[in-house]
Scaffold this motif. Structure first.
Motif, PDB file in Angstrom:
ATOM      1  N   ARG A 106       0.821  -1.149  -0.038  1.00  0.00           N
ATOM      2  CA  ARG A 106      -0.155   0.219  -0.001  1.00  0.00           C
ATOM      3  C   ARG A 106       1.051   1.153  -0.056  1.00  0.00           C
ATOM      4  NH1 ARG A 106      -5.308  -0.559   1.338  1.00  0.00           N
ATOM      5  NH2 ARG A 106      -5.450   1.287   0.075  1.00  0.00           N
ATOM      6  N   LEU A 107       0.419   2.371  -0.651  1.00  0.00           N
ATOM      7  CA  LEU A 107       0.768   3.568  -0.346  1.00  0.00           C
ATOM      8  C   LEU A 107       0.089   4.697   0.061  1.00  0.00           C
ATOM      9  CD1 LEU A 107       3.423   5.504  -0.789  1.00  0.00           C
ATOM     10  CD2 LEU A 107       3.026   5.891  -3.112  1.00  0.00           C
ATOM     11  N   LEU A 108       0.091   4.744   1.305  1.00  0.00           N
ATOM     12  CA  LEU A 108      -0.850   5.590   2.014  1.00  0.00           C
ATOM     13  C   LEU A 108      -0.276   6.806   2.539  1.00  0.00           C
ATOM     14  CD1 LEU A 108      -3.098   2.568   3.833  1.00  0.00           C
ATOM     15  CD2 LEU A 108      -3.662   3.736   1.738  1.00  0.00           C
ATOM     16  N   VAL A 109      -0.993   7.919   2.762  1.00  0.00           N
ATOM     17  CA  VAL A 109      -0.572   8.948   3.294  1.00  0.00           C
ATOM     18  C   VAL A 109      -0.496   8.777   4.746  1.00  0.00           C
ATOM     19  CG1 VAL A 109      -1.052  11.331   3.941  1.00  0.00           C
ATOM     20  CG2 VAL A 109      -1.500  10.444   1.600  1.00  0.00           C
ATOM     21  N   ASN A 110       0.391   9.059   5.876  1.00  0.00           N
ATOM     22  CA  ASN A 110       0.716   8.808   6.989  1.00  0.00           C
ATOM     23  C   ASN A 110       1.370   9.893   7.578  1.00  0.00           C
ATOM     24  OD1 ASN A 110       3.211   7.874   6.363  1.00  0.00           O
ATOM     25  ND2 ASN A 110       3.112   6.030   7.325  1.00  0.00           N
ATOM     26  N   ASP A 111       1.655   9.845   8.966  1.00  0.00           N
ATOM     27  CA  ASP A 111       2.501  11.049   9.514  1.00  0.00           C
ATOM     28  C   ASP A 111       3.777  11.220   9.084  1.00  0.00           C
ATOM     29  OD1 ASP A 111       0.329  11.104  11.382  1.00  0.00           O
ATOM     30  OD2 ASP A 111       1.498  10.332  12.998  1.00  0.00           O
ATOM     31  N   GLU A 112       4.395  10.224   8.634  1.00  0.00           N
ATOM     32  CA  GLU A 112       5.809  10.216   8.011  1.00  0.00           C
ATOM     33  C   GLU A 112       5.579  11.071   6.696  1.00  0.00           C
ATOM     34  OE1 GLU A 112       7.109   6.343   7.138  1.00  0.00           O
ATOM     35  OE2 GLU A 112       9.050   7.118   6.200  1.00  0.00           O
ATOM     36  N   THR A 113       4.641  10.845   5.801  1.00  0.00           N
ATOM     37  CA  THR A 113       4.354  11.562   4.707  1.00  0.00           C
ATOM     38  C   THR A 113       4.158  12.941   5.063  1.00  0.00           C
ATOM     39  OG1 THR A 113       3.188   9.585   4.054  1.00  0.00           O
ATOM     40  CG2 THR A 113       3.035  11.453   2.503  1.00  0.00           C
ATOM     41  N   LEU A 114       3.441  13.084   5.898  1.00  0.00           N
ATOM     42  CA  LEU A 114       3.018  14.506   6.147  1.00  0.00           C
ATOM     43  C   LEU A 114       4.232  15.362   6.781  1.00  0.00           C
ATOM     44  CD1 LEU A 114      -0.559  14.168   7.821  1.00  0.00           C
ATOM     45  CD2 LEU A 114      -0.078  14.826   5.643  1.00  0.00           C
ATOM     46  N   GLN A 115       4.846  14.722   7.471  1.00  0.00           N
ATOM     47  CA  GLN A 115       6.241  15.289   7.903  1.00  0.00           C
ATOM     48  C   GLN A 115       7.319  15.639   6.686  1.00  0.00           C
ATOM     49  OE1 GLN A 115       7.791  12.793  11.250  1.00  0.00           O
ATOM     50  NE2 GLN A 115       5.825  13.343  12.295  1.00  0.00           N
ATOM     51  N   LEU A 116       7.413  14.523   6.084  1.00  0.00           N
ATOM     52  CA  LEU A 116       8.341  14.843   4.822  1.00  0.00           C
ATOM     53  C   LEU A 116       7.669  15.872   4.077  1.00  0.00           C
ATOM     54  CD1 LEU A 116       9.316  11.320   3.582  1.00  0.00           C
ATOM     55  CD2 LEU A 116      10.938  12.965   4.423  1.00  0.00           C
ATOM     56  N   LEU A 117       6.514  16.010   3.684  1.00  0.00           N
ATOM     57  CA  LEU A 117       6.095  17.083   2.940  1.00  0.00           C
ATOM     58  C   LEU A 117       6.226  18.354   3.473  1.00  0.00           C
ATOM     59  CD1 LEU A 117       2.783  15.391   1.429  1.00  0.00           C
ATOM     60  CD2 LEU A 117       5.243  15.848   0.312  1.00  0.00           C
ATOM     61  N   GLU A 118       6.109  18.430   4.805  1.00  0.00           N
ATOM     62  CA  GLU A 118       5.990  19.673   5.584  1.00  0.00           C
ATOM     63  C   GLU A 118       7.627  19.933   5.424  1.00  0.00           C
ATOM     64  OE1 GLU A 118       4.359  19.565   9.686  1.00  0.00           O
ATOM     65  OE2 GLU A 118       5.416  21.433  10.069  1.00  0.00           O
ATOM     66  N   LYS A 119       8.455  19.331   5.657  1.00  0.00           N
ATOM     67  CA  LYS A 119       9.922  19.656   5.714  1.00  0.00           C
ATOM     68  C   LYS A 119      10.125  20.277   4.229  1.00  0.00           C
ATOM     69  CE  LYS A 119      12.422  16.724   8.762  1.00  0.00           C
ATOM     70  NZ  LYS A 119      12.949  15.453   8.937  1.00  0.00           N
ATOM     71  N   ALA A 120       9.500  19.895   3.077  1.00  0.00           N
ATOM     72  CA  ALA A 120      10.209  20.280   1.839  1.00  0.00           C
ATOM     73  C   ALA A 120       9.072  21.522   1.608  1.00  0.00           C
ATOM     74  CB  ALA A 120       9.768  19.253   0.836  1.00  0.00           C
ATOM     75  N   GLY A 121       8.352  21.859   2.487  1.00  0.00           N
ATOM     76  CA  GLY A 121       7.359  23.114   2.368  1.00  0.00           C
ATOM     77  C   GLY A 121       6.148  22.763   1.376  1.00  0.00           C
ATOM     78  N   MET A 122       5.496  21.323   1.566  1.00  0.00           N
ATOM     79  CA  MET A 122       4.553  21.090   0.482  1.00  0.00           C
ATOM     80  C   MET A 122       3.477  20.373   1.500  1.00  0.00           C
ATOM     81  SD  MET A 122       6.274  19.336  -2.712  1.00  0.00           S
ATOM     82  CE  MET A 122       7.623  18.719  -2.126  1.00  0.00           C
ATOM     83  N   THR A 123       2.274  20.498   0.930  1.00  0.00           N
ATOM     84  CA  THR A 123       1.147  19.460   1.492  1.00  0.00           C
ATOM     85  C   THR A 123       0.646  18.553   0.375  1.00  0.00           C
ATOM     86  OG1 THR A 123      -0.730  20.684   0.712  1.00  0.00           O
ATOM     87  CG2 THR A 123       0.463  21.742   2.593  1.00  0.00           C
ATOM     88  N   VAL A 124      -0.228  17.576   0.729  1.00  0.00           N
ATOM     89  CA  VAL A 124      -0.672  16.536  -0.052  1.00  0.00           C
ATOM     90  C   VAL A 124      -1.293  17.146  -1.222  1.00  0.00           C
ATOM     91  CG1 VAL A 124      -0.829  14.338   1.134  1.00  0.00           C
ATOM     92  CG2 VAL A 124      -2.833  15.934   1.617  1.00  0.00           C
ATOM     93  N   ASP A 125      -2.081  18.273  -1.073  1.00  0.00           N
ATOM     94  CA  ASP A 125      -2.708  19.031  -1.915  1.00  0.00           C
ATOM     95  C   ASP A 125      -2.149  19.765  -3.029  1.00  0.00           C
ATOM     96  OD1 ASP A 125      -5.264  18.272  -0.693  1.00  0.00           O
ATOM     97  OD2 ASP A 125      -5.101  19.830   0.792  1.00  0.00           O
TER      98      ASP A 125
END
Ligand SMILES: Nc1ncnc2c1ncn2[C@@H]1O[C@H](COP(=O)(O)OP(=O)(O)O)[C@@H](O)[C@H]1O
Ligand SMILES: [Mg+2]
Length: 325
Positions: A203-222
């Motif tokens: 599975r490739l699901l959005v989890n805390d790890e995803t949100l943290q990585l994106l935040e560090k890169a200045g991004m969100t899932v949207d």
């Protein structure tokens, strides 16, 4: 028909090879998925597609325990990252952490993972100070944890059958590639569907790890990445969590086979997976700070059957080996 994707792949290979398959017991009664593979001369039972006859309960328990496995690595002269095992309820927890941290080279990062974990679950990486390590320990799903220095390099997975390395691949943490109009969330959902056709358990699901990585890169899932832009959405490289497998079997340095020879005889075990971190799988692992992380005694190997560059018919190799074809 078995619901297990590894068992299904073995059953398909058995049909191609003219090997008879028999369900052992009533699958609705038994919690285990057991299939007997039979030729005129021999028969073997494989449980859940990845438990083979050569695995004893002792070796299974040894390999499930990431801390104990290190004693076998030491015996074979295979480097593994410096680590401690701890119980997070221990009265001297703070003291243990301080002692561990005092010996870590400056600037190094640390990993916190369950001693008995699998599939990258509960692994927290990139811990840079004792406070974040302490937080990771409190958040962990298990009381017994391995705290380990984080190694740099590719996630290298070897598949061993009958003492031989039959396939090797490096694994990259899951990423999506932008198309200029889809959001990261949509791209992840698309890739989630596609990897489930390779193995429904992945599975490739959005989890805390995803949100943290994106935040560090200045991004969100949207956010919608530009066409061709690569966005990493996981830190651990496990295929079960959407990672990519890239085959390196043909260029693997020969010392890996020597390491596997020793492990196979010392454990002892004939079919297993070996996880390592290697800066360059072509080079001598003794000279480039390659480290071993764990032995998978119930190895998942489907990724070798759909890896990039080269695919391996692992189910055929396993049946041929076990049934001495
Ligand atoms: N010491 C480490 N250094 C670098 N990466 C690590 C380390 N420990 C774990 N990892 C990462 O986490 C993944 C899972 O860890 P591993 O020890 O193989 O446990 P499991 O696969 O049983 O969950 C590894 O494949 C690797 O990507
Ligand atoms: Mg692993």
């Amino acid at each position: 028909m078995s619901a297990d994707p590894h068992q299904q792949a073995l059953i398909k290979a058995a049909r191609r090879l003219g090997i008879e398959t028999i369900y052992d017991g009533d699958p609705s009664q038994s919690p285990c998925d057991r299939v007997i593979y039979r030729t005129r001369e021999r028969s073997v039972t494989i449980v859940e597609g990845c438990i083979y006859p050569g695995l004893t309960p002792q070796v299974d328990a040894l390999c499930a325990d990431k801390h104990r496995t290190k004693s076998v690595f030491r015996q074979c002269g295979i480097p593994s990252p410096r680590s401690i095992q701890l119980d997070r309820n221990a009265a001297d927890l703070q003291q243990q952490l301080e002692t561990f941290w005092a010996d870590a080279p400056s600037g190094s990062q640390v990993v916190c993972k369950p001693t008995l974990g699998t599939n990258g679950e509960g692994v927290t990486m990139g811990l840079r100070d004792i406070e974040s390590l302490y937080t990771a320990i409190q958040r962990a799903a298990s009381d017994t944890l391995v705290i380990e220095e984080q190694a740099d390099g590719y996630d290298l997975r070897l598949q061993v059958i009958g003492d031989r390395v039959v396939a090797a691949c490096i694994r990259e943490p899951a990423y999506v590639t932008g198309d200029g109009h889809s959001s990261i969330g949509q791209l992840m959902a698309d890739r989630d569907r596609s990897i489930q056709t390779q193995n429904p358990q992945n599975r490739l699901l959005v989890n805390d790890e995803t949100l943290q990585l994106l935040e560090k890169a200045g991004m969100t899932v949207d956010d919608c990445p530009a066409a061709g832009e690569k966005v990493t959405v996981k830190q651990v490289a496990n295929i079960g969590q959407g990672g990519m497998a890239i085959d390196v079997t043909d260029t693997l340095h020969e010392r890996y086979q020597a390491w596997v020879d020793c492990l196979a005889h010392s454990l002892p075990l004939d079919i297993f997976g070996l996880d390592l971190i290697s800066p360059n799988p072509q080079a001598d692992p003794k000279e480039n700070h390659t480290v071993a992380l764990e032995v998978n005694a119930q190895p998942q190997w489907l990724h070798h059957t759909f890896s990039e560059r080269k695919q391996h018919d692992i189910p055929k190799l396993i049946l041929e080996y076990l049934l001495q074809l």
